[in-house]
Design a protein around this motif. Sequence first.
Motif, PDB file in Angstrom:
ATOM      1  N   ILE A   1       4.706  16.655  -5.667  1.00 41.49           N
ATOM      2  CA  ILE A   1       5.352  16.064  -6.849  1.00 41.49           C
ATOM      3  C   ILE A   1       6.791  15.657  -6.518  1.00 41.49           C
ATOM      4  O   ILE A   1       7.256  14.565  -6.891  1.00 41.49           O
ATOM      5  N   LEU A   2       7.506  16.518  -5.795  1.00 42.40           N
ATOM      6  CA  LEU A   2       8.881  16.191  -5.415  1.00 42.40           C
ATOM      7  C   LEU A   2       8.921  14.928  -4.552  1.00 42.40           C
ATOM      8  O   LEU A   2       9.842  14.109  -4.676  1.00 42.40           O
ATOM      9  N   TYR A   3       7.926  14.762  -3.694  1.00 45.19           N
ATOM     10  CA  TYR A   3       7.865  13.565  -2.845  1.00 45.19           C
ATOM     11  C   TYR A   3       7.805  12.302  -3.705  1.00 45.19           C
ATOM     12  O   TYR A   3       8.542  11.336  -3.465  1.00 45.19           O
TER      13      TYR A   3
ATOM     14  N   PHE B   1       0.839  -1.207   0.000  1.00 45.01           N
ATOM     15  CA  PHE B   1       0.000   0.000   0.000  1.00 45.01           C
ATOM     16  C   PHE B   1       0.867   1.248   0.000  1.00 45.01           C
ATOM     17  O   PHE B   1       0.619   2.194  -0.756  1.00 45.01           O
ATOM     18  N   TRP B   2       1.905   1.295   0.835  1.00 42.16           N
ATOM     19  CA  TRP B   2       2.709   2.510   0.953  1.00 42.16           C
ATOM     20  C   TRP B   2       3.551   2.762  -0.285  1.00 42.16           C
ATOM     21  O   TRP B   2       3.816   3.927  -0.640  1.00 42.16           O
ATOM     22  N   GLU B   3       3.979   1.726  -0.972  1.00 39.23           N
ATOM     23  CA  GLU B   3       4.699   1.930  -2.237  1.00 39.23           C
ATOM     24  C   GLU B   3       3.769   2.533  -3.284  1.00 39.23           C
ATOM     25  O   GLU B   3       4.156   3.436  -4.039  1.00 39.23           O
ATOM     26  N   ILE B   4       2.530   2.045  -3.322  1.00 40.17           N
ATOM     27  CA  ILE B   4       1.547   2.610  -4.256  1.00 40.17           C
ATOM     28  C   ILE B   4       1.178   4.028  -3.830  1.00 40.17           C
ATOM     29  O   ILE B   4       1.000   4.919  -4.672  1.00 40.17           O
ATOM     30  N   TRP B   5       1.080   4.252  -2.516  1.00 41.80           N
ATOM     31  CA  TRP B   5       0.793   5.594  -1.993  1.00 41.80           C
ATOM     32  C   TRP B   5       1.877   6.580  -2.419  1.00 41.80           C
ATOM     33  O   TRP B   5       1.591   7.682  -2.894  1.00 41.80           O
ATOM     34  N   ASN B   6       3.157   6.193  -2.264  1.00 38.84           N
ATOM     35  CA  ASN B   6       4.269   7.078  -2.620  1.00 38.84           C
ATOM     36  C   ASN B   6       4.242   7.442  -4.094  1.00 38.84           C
ATOM     37  O   ASN B   6       4.456   8.605  -4.467  1.00 38.84           O
TER      38      ASN B   6
END
Length: 457
Positions: A195-197, A8-13
């Motif tokens: 966007i930078l994130y 989930f967090w990889e997709i979130w990032n």
Amino acid sequence: MKKQKLSFWEIWNMSFGFLGIQFGFALQGGFMSRIFQTLGAGKEEIPLLWIAAPLTGLIVQPIIGYLSDKTWHPRWGRRRPYFLIGAVLSSLALFFVPHSPTLWVAAGFLWILDASINISMEPFRALVADKLDESQRSYGFVVQTLIIGIGTWVASNLPWLISQLGVSNSAESGVVPMSVKIAFAIGALVFLVSILYTVFTTTEYPPEDMEEFEREKKASKNTFIKDIVANIGSMPLTMKKLGVIQFFSWFAFFTMWSLANPALTEHVFENPAPIEANYDLTMPAQAEAFDIANTAFQESSNLVGSAMGVYGLSSMAFALILVFYTSKRRINRKLVHMGSLILGGIGFLMMNFISPENLKYCFVLIGFAWGSILSMPYAMLSSSVDPKKMGVIMGIFNMFIVIPQIIAALGGINFVSGLLGDAPINAMLVAGFSLIIAGLCNLLITNKSAITYQTNE
């Protein structure tokens, strides 16, 4: 290439940059017509002033999609360079647009703003398909929709929140209030940071065969336009059917973005924008009457924007439910999309007789449609597209988003709503009927892999 399943967090990032993109779209959609009206535009002029937005999408997205398909940088990847370029340009445009001194300057900034947002947005759609195995596509687009919902709700409430903190919500004739200027400045900052994130937390898969990729890239240098036209001519049948659904869906939402503020401030709040020509501002009593009417309009516009933000909140809730569901199970994308669009259409129709206190419930229903529009068509499309052409196909698919908006801006809204009468609220009724038609058009989709991900089990 067999792609590993992402958490989930990889997709979130990889989707987080859409928070900034949606800040840009929500501020544009919720408050651009207010800026136009503040600078003297009449209700009948507003759709045409908005034509810059879909025209730039029609031109920019297929080009950016095509170029990103042919791009590879060892450090920055394929899609991320376009995220970054679009973010810088969008942030600058967002900051300056509420400072526009005249109507034509504001219209010009809208053109720049929408072109810049499109540079960032198109590669995000392709990135989900690039990074995710097909079994996670619905999940990925739904997570993206969750972030979009957060951005829509927060950005739509910014002018109201800022005015609650004591910033002035009134201004001289022809001047945009400070609350709106600060909201757009915050939006510019959020756009760039989010966007930078994503750029710095996400990696991309390199081409499977780098030598073949380079050969195709060199061969395509002289066939740029020809390749785009060829892809338009050979689009899959499912894509064409989805295009019909998209046409009516985006006609409805363009109608909302361009005319909800004049329609709802007048019909629901009974505080239409005052027309300066009707007041003699050299007379103190007339000047005071204008200021009172203008302040009431600006305050009602804040409330309209806040109510519109609810559709972002409900789309977020809708997406959150689907995130939990699609992480474990398959869904019938066709039925989900059909039901969501019909509910949204009912929300628009309810505006004809709703009270100011209950307006938010209309946007709750509209949020279900919005959440589905941002996920289900792309999940259905990505199941029937050559992965090597994902960027250009997603860009071409955008034609079915912008063409209805261009038709609406060139008089389509005024003509169709005029058939129902002169009342501004008729535009919202047209949006409602259009969404219901879009929902029913889902019956055209018959491709089983588009309707639900098919396994070999």
